[in-house]
Design a protein around this motif. Structure first.
Motif, mmCIF file in Angstrom:
data_model
loop_
_atom_site.group_PDB
_atom_site.id
_atom_site.type_symbol
_atom_site.label_atom_id
_atom_site.label_comp_id
_atom_site.label_asym_id
_atom_site.label_seq_id
_atom_site.Cartn_x
_atom_site.Cartn_y
_atom_site.Cartn_z
ATOM 1 N N LEU A 80 0.888 -1.367 0.167
ATOM 2 C CA LEU A 80 0.262 -0.022 0.251
ATOM 3 C C LEU A 80 1.348 1.209 -0.269
ATOM 4 O O LEU A 80 0.690 2.808 -1.090
ATOM 5 N N ARG A 81 1.819 0.955 0.482
ATOM 6 C CA ARG A 81 3.052 2.393 0.595
ATOM 7 C C ARG A 81 3.464 2.836 -0.743
ATOM 8 O O ARG A 81 3.815 3.840 -0.774
ATOM 9 N N ASP A 82 3.895 1.634 -0.690
ATOM 10 C CA ASP A 82 4.530 1.552 -2.628
ATOM 11 C C ASP A 82 4.144 1.751 -3.895
ATOM 12 O O ASP A 82 4.346 1.135 -4.870
ATOM 13 N N LEU A 83 2.581 1.656 -4.067
ATOM 14 C CA LEU A 83 1.929 1.776 -4.884
ATOM 15 C C LEU A 83 2.240 2.632 -5.722
ATOM 16 O O LEU A 83 2.936 1.982 -7.001
ATOM 17 N N ASP A 84 2.557 3.261 -5.899
ATOM 18 C CA ASP A 84 3.677 4.849 -7.590
ATOM 19 C C ASP A 84 4.103 3.886 -7.668
ATOM 20 O O ASP A 84 5.012 3.885 -8.579
ATOM 21 N N GLN A 85 5.581 4.353 -6.543
ATOM 22 C CA GLN A 85 7.090 3.518 -7.081
ATOM 23 C C GLN A 85 7.047 2.257 -7.395
ATOM 24 O O GLN A 85 7.793 1.709 -8.494
ATOM 25 N N ASP A 86 6.252 1.156 -6.984
ATOM 26 C CA ASP A 86 5.956 -0.276 -7.760
ATOM 27 C C ASP A 86 5.177 0.155 -9.420
ATOM 28 O O ASP A 86 5.978 -0.805 -10.070
ATOM 29 N N MET A 88 6.077 2.446 -10.911
ATOM 30 C CA MET A 88 6.561 2.968 -12.213
ATOM 31 C C MET A 88 7.770 1.935 -12.495
ATOM 32 O O MET A 88 8.608 2.037 -13.490
ATOM 33 N N MET A 89 7.517 0.344 -12.170
ATOM 34 C CA MET A 89 8.589 -0.673 -12.194
ATOM 35 C C MET A 89 7.874 -0.948 -12.926
ATOM 36 O O MET A 89 8.360 -2.833 -13.650
ATOM 37 N N GLY A 90 6.879 -1.116 -13.158
ATOM 38 C CA GLY A 90 5.642 -1.626 -13.820
ATOM 39 C C GLY A 90 4.817 -3.533 -13.369
ATOM 40 O O GLY A 90 4.949 -4.102 -13.507
ATOM 41 N N ARG A 91 4.650 -2.737 -12.060
ATOM 42 C CA ARG A 91 3.851 -3.673 -10.925
ATOM 43 C C ARG A 91 2.961 -2.990 -10.181
ATOM 44 O O ARG A 91 2.932 -2.021 -10.051
ATOM 45 N N LEU A 92 2.225 -4.350 -10.033
ATOM 46 C CA LEU A 92 0.833 -3.324 -9.220
ATOM 47 C C LEU A 92 0.142 -4.989 -7.880
ATOM 48 O O LEU A 92 0.298 -5.685 -8.973
ATOM 49 N N TYR A 93 0.616 -4.799 -7.311
ATOM 50 C CA TYR A 93 0.565 -5.958 -6.503
ATOM 51 C C TYR A 93 -0.800 -5.986 -5.720
ATOM 52 O O TYR A 93 -1.512 -6.949 -4.930
ATOM 53 N N LEU A 94 -1.537 -4.875 -5.816
ATOM 54 C CA LEU A 94 -2.374 -5.169 -5.754
ATOM 55 C C LEU A 94 -3.441 -6.256 -5.720
ATOM 56 O O LEU A 94 -3.970 -6.191 -7.173
ATOM 57 N N PRO A 95 -4.581 -7.517 -5.709
ATOM 58 C CA PRO A 95 -5.168 -8.493 -6.117
ATOM 59 C C PRO A 95 -6.314 -7.948 -7.285
ATOM 60 O O PRO A 95 -6.815 -7.288 -6.706
#
Length: 181
Positions: A80-86, A88-95
């Protein structure tokens, strides 16, 4: 080798940490299902906990439960903290399930993160992280206080971080939230 023998650290936990890193490196994680996210959390966070609790001297079953719950709570807070940072690396961990339940069908990460219902999706992860924090606290309450000193500090810092994220909200622009000194 010495600490591995002294504390009975398991090779499978070290390998799980590496497998978690491989999940990030070998493929861009984009809206995994809950099962894949749980596996990821187990590998990158709970496995570290399983190694640590042995060094802290926590009883086996309590240590396993604490590692499971605290590892997931910490990792979900990081997500949740790193939504924007992730992003930028093409990642989205939200299910993907929480995105669908919030009415977010777009596959484009930028559009997902700017969606007006992103807060609903994040709320589902917040709720799960809070449950894991509560379970971890219950386990720590049954442990020798000295043995859970480090996990208590981590839980305290990350729980406060989670609540700062909730207070900040999920609407863009999202200010970076950091733990206090």
């Amino acid at each position: 080798a010495g600490p591995i023998r002294t504390f009975g650290l398991k090779q499978e936990d070290f390998l799980a940490v590496i497998a978690g890193m491989e999940m990030d490196v070998r493929r861009d994680i984009q809206a995994p299902d809950w099962e894949a996210l749980d596996l990821y959390c187990d590998r990158v966070a709970s496995a570290v906990g399983r190694l640590s609790v042995k060094i802290f001297g926590i009883e086996k079953e309590k240590g396993r439960l604490l590692s499971h719950h605290l590892g997931r709570a910490l990792q979900m807070t990081n997500i949740l903290r790193d939504l924007d940072q992730d992003a930028m690396m093409g990642r989205l961990y939200l299910p993907k399930e929480v995105l669908v339940n919030a009415g977010i069908a777009d596959q484009d990460i930028g559009k997902v993160l700017s969606h007006p219902r992103l807060g609903e999706a994040c709320a589902a992860l917040v709720a799960r992280a809070r449950r894991h924090f509560a379970e971890a606290s219950a386990v720590m309450a049954r442990c020798d206080r000295q043995s859970v000193r480090s996990p208590r500090i981590m839980a305290s810092v990350y729980r406060a971080l989670l609540e700062k994220l909730v207070s900040r909200g999920w609407t863009e622009p999202r200010a970076r939230v950091r733990p206090s000194k």
